[in-house]
Structures are given as C-alpha cells and as structure tokens.
Write a protein that holds these residues in place. Sequence first.
Motif, short mmCIF file in Angstrom:
data_model
loop_
_atom_site.label_atom_id
_atom_site.label_comp_id
_atom_site.label_asym_id
_atom_site.label_seq_id
_atom_site.Cartn_x
_atom_site.Cartn_y
_atom_site.Cartn_z
N ARG A 46 22.25 -13.85 -30.20
CA ARG A 46 23.37 -13.36 -30.62
C ARG A 46 24.50 -13.90 -29.86
NH1 ARG A 46 26.31 -8.61 -30.77
NH2 ARG A 46 27.61 -8.11 -32.62
N HIS A 47 25.58 -14.62 -30.16
CA HIS A 47 26.66 -14.94 -29.14
C HIS A 47 28.11 -14.35 -29.57
CE1 HIS A 47 24.05 -17.82 -27.48
NE2 HIS A 47 23.83 -18.63 -28.56
N VAL A 48 28.43 -13.82 -28.71
CA VAL A 48 29.84 -13.13 -28.96
C VAL A 48 31.00 -14.21 -28.12
CG1 VAL A 48 31.43 -11.27 -28.82
CG2 VAL A 48 28.99 -10.87 -29.16
N LEU A 49 31.73 -14.98 -29.01
CA LEU A 49 32.84 -15.68 -28.55
C LEU A 49 34.12 -15.47 -28.58
CD1 LEU A 49 30.33 -18.02 -29.89
CD2 LEU A 49 30.72 -18.66 -27.61
N THR A 50 35.05 -15.74 -27.69
CA THR A 50 36.41 -15.51 -27.88
C THR A 50 37.15 -16.64 -27.75
OG1 THR A 50 36.63 -14.39 -25.62
CG2 THR A 50 36.66 -13.22 -27.49
N SER A 51 38.13 -17.17 -28.90
CA SER A 51 38.83 -18.38 -28.64
C SER A 51 39.71 -18.62 -27.44
CB SER A 51 39.52 -18.62 -30.00
OG SER A 51 40.67 -17.64 -30.29
N PRO A 52 40.04 -19.74 -27.12
CA PRO A 52 39.26 -21.03 -27.41
C PRO A 52 37.92 -21.24 -26.85
CG PRO A 52 40.79 -21.42 -25.83
CD PRO A 52 40.89 -19.96 -26.11
N TRP A 53 37.00 -21.53 -27.51
CA TRP A 53 35.66 -21.99 -27.24
C TRP A 53 35.10 -23.17 -28.11
CZ3 TRP A 53 32.03 -21.70 -30.78
CH2 TRP A 53 32.19 -21.21 -32.19
N GLY A 54 34.00 -23.82 -27.23
CA GLY A 54 33.54 -24.88 -28.07
C GLY A 54 32.14 -25.30 -27.20
N MET A 55 31.10 -25.45 -28.02
CA MET A 55 29.71 -25.52 -27.53
C MET A 55 29.39 -26.97 -28.11
SD MET A 55 28.10 -21.91 -27.50
CE MET A 55 28.25 -21.68 -29.37
N HIS A 56 28.47 -27.77 -27.28
CA HIS A 56 27.83 -28.90 -27.50
C HIS A 56 26.51 -28.77 -27.39
CE1 HIS A 56 27.33 -33.14 -28.58
NE2 HIS A 56 26.41 -33.09 -27.56
N PHE A 57 25.69 -28.92 -28.41
CA PHE A 57 24.10 -28.65 -28.18
C PHE A 57 23.63 -29.95 -28.27
CE2 PHE A 57 25.78 -25.06 -30.62
CZ PHE A 57 25.01 -23.98 -29.97
#
Length: 311
Positions: free
Chosen positions: A20-31
């Motif tokens: 479970r991920h809690v993210l706050t903007s701005p954010w971006g993930m590359h898998f």
Amino acid sequence: MDVLTDAVTAMRTGHPHSKRHVLTSPWGMHFRDDYGAAFHVVLQGSCWLLPPGDAAPIQLGVGDVVFLQNAAPHGLADHPDTPTSPFDPTRQDAPPAGDGAATVLLCGAYVLDVARPHPLLATVPPMIHLPARLGQRDSLRAAVGMLGDELSNPRPGSTGVVGAFIDTLLLYILRTWFEEQAREVPAAGWARALHDPAVGGALKAIHDAPERDWTVAGLAATAGLSRAAFAGRFATLVGRPPMKYLTWWRMTTAARLLRESNQPLATVARQVGYASDVALALAFKREYGLTPGRYRNGHSPAAPKIHQTLI
C-alpha cells in the motif's frame, strides 16, 4: 478445480507480493521491465496510468483496477506531465512524493512462469482496465477492500491472509474480464468457451480428471453433443482439437508436479493419464524437448525460465 483456477495455478510460482502506497503530489513512479503480472488499485484520490508503449495516459479514480499481464515498463503519476522516477519495489524506500493532494494506491504482483502460458490467459490483453462502477463488480471491490485493510492495519495472521487475498484478487480480476467479454455480442474464444455448457463442461471434465482415458466420443457424450459437432465446436472456441488440448494439459500438469514435488515419475505419470514413466517421458520430451529428469533438475538451458516481477 475449474479451468480458470487451473490456468492460473499452472503458471504461478513463488509468492505474490503487494504493498500500500500513500503519495502526495507531485509524484511519479516508473516501473521497470519485468515479466509476470501486476495490478494497481486506487483506494483514495486519483492518478494517471502511463501505459506501455505509445498508448495515451489513462486517468484512474477511486476503485479503478488495472491489471498488466506482462508487466512491461509503465508509470503512475499524479499528472501525465509529472516526470517519473525509477521505482524499485524490492527496496523499502518510499516512492518520491511532494506535499500536495494525497493518493493511496494498492499495488501488487504475481510471480509467473511465462514460458508456457495457458491458452486461456494468452487471450487476455496486455492491459485490463476495470473502472469502478456503482452496483457492479461487488466481489472484486470486496476483495480489494479486504486486502487494503490488511495491508494498512496488519494483525496476527496478516502474512497468510494477504497472500490469500492477492491470489483471490487475481482470480476476481480475470473472472470479471471473462464474464464481461462473454456478454459481448458476438462472444468468441475462451470467454465463450468458459460459459458454453458443452465446451465448458468438457473442459471441466478434462481438468477434473486428466488421468482418465478420454476419447473425443467420451468428451462429446459429456458435452451432450455428437462427436463431429463437439469436435468442431471445441476446436473453434478453444483453438485446438480436444485430444491436442488434453495432451497439452497433461504435459502442463506433469511439468507443475515435477517442479513442485518429489513424487516418482511413475506416480506423476499415473496422475496425468500415462500407464508408465517411460510413456510419460517420451511424451514429455516431444512436448518440452528434454526429459522429465532434466526438467526437474533445471540443468538444461532449454528448460522454461521463471520470470519474476515485484511491484
């Protein structure tokens, strides 16, 4: 066991993973580029999926589910224009995030043997997007909710519960997609085969008892059709004649038993419908290109490779 469960079981190896991920903007993930299957679920807020290739970004809202059968490089971000940073899910580092609006994601992955996919799963598109729909997909939403709750509030037994929920979620995602495809007009292929009383019944009979001395006539009787009508209908929906599918499934089952158990070859042979270990070995070598012993030991470079994805 039913056909969908068998198809997934035949490919799956190792333990599934979820976080479970809690993210706050701005954010971006590359898998990164891996093989296997991955899923993403939005539990709170919204985000954008940056699909593999040149496909347009897809906005995801609360309750949306995305499934990627082969986890090709893809991204998730608060906005399509937000730069993404490589994210290594095998590490405990928190994903990059800012101090704006919050998004809660449930992400997970399955470890699959992609060298020999079941033809049922071969018909699944590389990416499935199941948008949240009020009053629909209740079972899928319930599985997502229970998995999210266990990950956010771990309790005694959570390790076992989470693994079971991840497995359940995969089956719910695939079942939902196949059921919705079966309602399309005209439905075809495996989506129709699973819901076709005659072909579906024959498939279930093969999967329930692969060791039986099946014939086309015997399967046709199970399906309630003439031999010719059944053979044509089966081949049209499944993509191969009944006896070829039976042999393929027997070999796939034998390979799984060789990988997962230390049973003698003669025992494996009886479980998949061969009178002796010699008969199985000959059939297995024709199908896989190596003997059961070499397959079990994993010494040959020709042995199917197991690919793993962790998200």
